[in-house]
Design a protein around this motif. Structure first.
Motif, PDB file in Angstrom:
ATOM      1  N   ALA A 146      45.401  40.963  48.795  1.00 54.49           N
ATOM      2  CA  ALA A 146      44.343  41.485  47.925  1.00 54.49           C
ATOM      3  C   ALA A 146      44.502  42.988  47.725  1.00 54.49           C
ATOM      4  O   ALA A 146      44.343  43.497  46.606  1.00 54.49           O
ATOM      5  N   ARG A 147      44.830  43.690  48.805  1.00 53.05           N
ATOM      6  CA  ARG A 147      45.031  45.145  48.681  1.00 53.05           C
ATOM      7  C   ARG A 147      46.237  45.455  47.811  1.00 53.05           C
ATOM      8  O   ARG A 147      46.217  46.395  47.001  1.00 53.05           O
ATOM      9  N   ALA A 148      47.303  44.677  47.959  1.00 44.99           N
ATOM     10  CA  ALA A 148      48.520  44.930  47.177  1.00 44.99           C
ATOM     11  C   ALA A 148      48.328  44.588  45.710  1.00 44.99           C
ATOM     12  O   ALA A 148      49.036  45.138  44.838  1.00 44.99           O
ATOM     13  N   ALA A 149      47.375  43.713  45.391  1.00 45.04           N
ATOM     14  CA  ALA A 149      47.177  43.301  44.001  1.00 45.04           C
ATOM     15  C   ALA A 149      46.635  44.432  43.139  1.00 45.04           C
ATOM     16  O   ALA A 149      46.931  44.503  41.944  1.00 45.04           O
ATOM     17  N   ALA A 192      51.484  41.080  30.088  1.00 46.21           N
ATOM     18  CA  ALA A 192      50.097  40.659  29.896  1.00 46.21           C
ATOM     19  C   ALA A 192      49.708  39.589  30.916  1.00 46.21           C
ATOM     20  O   ALA A 192      48.593  39.590  31.460  1.00 46.21           O
ATOM     21  N   ARG A 193      50.630  38.649  31.182  1.00 46.08           N
ATOM     22  CA  ARG A 193      50.356  37.606  32.166  1.00 46.08           C
ATOM     23  C   ARG A 193      50.209  38.223  33.557  1.00 46.08           C
ATOM     24  O   ARG A 193      49.333  37.838  34.333  1.00 46.08           O
ATOM     25  N   THR A 194      51.045  39.190  33.905  1.00 47.55           N
ATOM     26  CA  THR A 194      50.967  39.855  35.205  1.00 47.55           C
ATOM     27  C   THR A 194      49.633  40.561  35.370  1.00 47.55           C
ATOM     28  O   THR A 194      48.994  40.485  36.436  1.00 47.55           O
ATOM     29  N   VAL A 195      49.179  41.251  34.321  1.00 46.24           N
ATOM     30  CA  VAL A 195      47.886  41.934  34.373  1.00 46.24           C
ATOM     31  C   VAL A 195      46.772  40.924  34.618  1.00 46.24           C
ATOM     32  O   VAL A 195      45.882  41.144  35.452  1.00 46.24           O
ATOM     33  N   ASP A 196      46.817  39.816  33.892  1.00 48.62           N
ATOM     34  CA  ASP A 196      45.775  38.792  34.023  1.00 48.62           C
ATOM     35  C   ASP A 196      45.758  38.189  35.423  1.00 48.62           C
ATOM     36  O   ASP A 196      44.692  38.029  36.039  1.00 48.62           O
ATOM     37  N   VAL A 197      46.939  37.859  35.963  1.00 48.79           N
ATOM     38  CA  VAL A 197      47.019  37.241  37.281  1.00 48.79           C
ATOM     39  C   VAL A 197      46.526  38.195  38.363  1.00 48.79           C
ATOM     40  O   VAL A 197      45.732  37.827  39.235  1.00 48.79           O
ATOM     41  N   LYS A 198      47.000  39.449  38.300  1.00 51.89           N
ATOM     42  CA  LYS A 198      46.605  40.406  39.330  1.00 51.89           C
ATOM     43  C   LYS A 198      45.110  40.712  39.283  1.00 51.89           C
ATOM     44  O   LYS A 198      44.520  41.073  40.299  1.00 51.89           O
ATOM     45  N   GLN A 199      44.516  40.549  38.114  1.00 49.17           N
ATOM     46  CA  GLN A 199      43.093  40.839  37.988  1.00 49.17           C
ATOM     47  C   GLN A 199      42.252  39.832  38.774  1.00 49.17           C
ATOM     48  O   GLN A 199      41.251  40.211  39.391  1.00 49.17           O
ATOM     49  N   TRP A 201      43.651  37.691  41.132  1.00 45.11           N
ATOM     50  CA  TRP A 201      44.271  37.382  42.412  1.00 45.11           C
ATOM     51  C   TRP A 201      43.580  38.088  43.577  1.00 45.11           C
ATOM     52  O   TRP A 201      43.372  37.489  44.636  1.00 45.11           O
ATOM     53  N   ALA A 202      43.190  39.339  43.380  1.00 43.40           N
ATOM     54  CA  ALA A 202      42.552  40.090  44.466  1.00 43.40           C
ATOM     55  C   ALA A 202      41.237  39.446  44.913  1.00 43.40           C
ATOM     56  O   ALA A 202      41.060  39.174  46.111  1.00 43.40           O
ATOM     57  N   PRO A 203      40.278  39.167  43.996  1.00 40.56           N
ATOM     58  CA  PRO A 203      39.045  38.519  44.459  1.00 40.56           C
ATOM     59  C   PRO A 203      39.285  37.120  45.031  1.00 40.56           C
ATOM     60  O   PRO A 203      38.593  36.694  45.960  1.00 40.56           O
ATOM     61  N   TYR A 204      40.268  36.414  44.465  1.00 43.64           N
ATOM     62  CA  TYR A 204      40.584  35.088  45.008  1.00 43.64           C
ATOM     63  C   TYR A 204      41.043  35.211  46.455  1.00 43.64           C
ATOM     64  O   TYR A 204      40.611  34.442  47.333  1.00 43.64           O
TER      65      TYR A 204
END
Length: 257
Positions: A146-149, A192-199, A201-204
């Protein structure tokens, strides 16, 4: 039918976080303990007109919301690993349930449950201690992810804007492809996909880490409960139960014919 069924006290298998509470009975075909030991083939039950011998177990546990106890049946197999016919499985299940119900109605059931808990405490402590450490390690790993995301998302956003500026200065189909939010099957690592996933991924990861912390807390609570029960038994110096009660707690053997 000929063979033997062993009935022991066990934990409340319907609630997987109550291993420290022995309120159920488990009937096993052949082995004394279906989870730890095996039995020689000649100890396994068989129908009188069949050569096949069978493994399997059934747990009878109290229901919090119903007057009648509930049943959990472990899949039955023959000694050579094959599934028994439906009629045979029904017969074996009926025998196991009758044996478990017989023990559950015994006057010395509390003694059987207590001795079964004493017998299994060491193994339960090993398992639950490992479980608590495992869940804590998983929680720590998820929190690191989560921190790395967050910096990864910021880096992906900055890269997307850099490519966007390149596209504005000199439009090109390749740059447009990099900027587009395409399905993973078309372009797995688009910005764009990386931005969406990282957004998300952290709360997940933080939510999953919270679940792992709760699993670890429950396992540790059961460890503490088991150790407290061990301590409470030592100073009490209860008189030893009759030999027949100890035998029943270790394995209540019922011969069927």
């Amino acid at each position: 039918m000929r063979g033997s069924v062993h009935v022991t006290g066990t934990h409340h298998t319907h609630h997987t976080h109550h291993w420290d509470q022995f309120t159920a009975v488990r009937a096993c075909l052949g082995p004394v303990n279906a989870y730890q030991t095996t039995a020689p083939d000649d100890a396994l039950p068989r129908l009188t007109r069949s050569r096949n011998r069978y493994h399997g177990s059934l747990t009878l546990y109290p229901d919090d919301y119903a007057d009648r106890p509930q049943v959990s049946v472990y899949p039955m197999t023959s000694a050579d690993g094959h599934e028994p016919p439906k009629k045979t499985a029904a017969t074996l299940t009926a025998v196991l349930r009758a044996c478990a119900a017989h023990v559950a109605q015994r006057d010395d059931l509390p003694v059987i449950l207590d001795l079964s808990l004493q017998r299994d405490t060491a193994a339960l402590l090993r398992f639950l201690t490992w479980s608590a450490a495992h869940h804590q390690a998983e929680a720590a790993r998820l929190e690191r992810e989560a921190r790395a995301a967050h910096p990864a998302r910021r880096a992906a956003v900055a890269a997307w804007w850099t490519v966007a500026r390149w596209f504005l200065a000199s439009p090109h189909p390749v740059l447009l492809l990099i900027l587009a939010d395409l399905p993973y099957s078309v372009l797995p690592n688009s910005l764009a996909r990386t931005v969406d996933v990282k957004q998300w991924w952290a709360p997940y990861c933080l939510t999953a880490a919270a679940r792992e912390h709760e699993h670890a807390r429950r396992a540790q609570a059961e460890v503490d409960s088991l150790r407290a029960q061990q301590r409470s038994r030592r100073p009490a110096r209860r008189p030893h139960p009759p030999a027949h009660a100890a035998a029943h707690a270790a394995h209540l053997e019922l011969e069927m014919s």
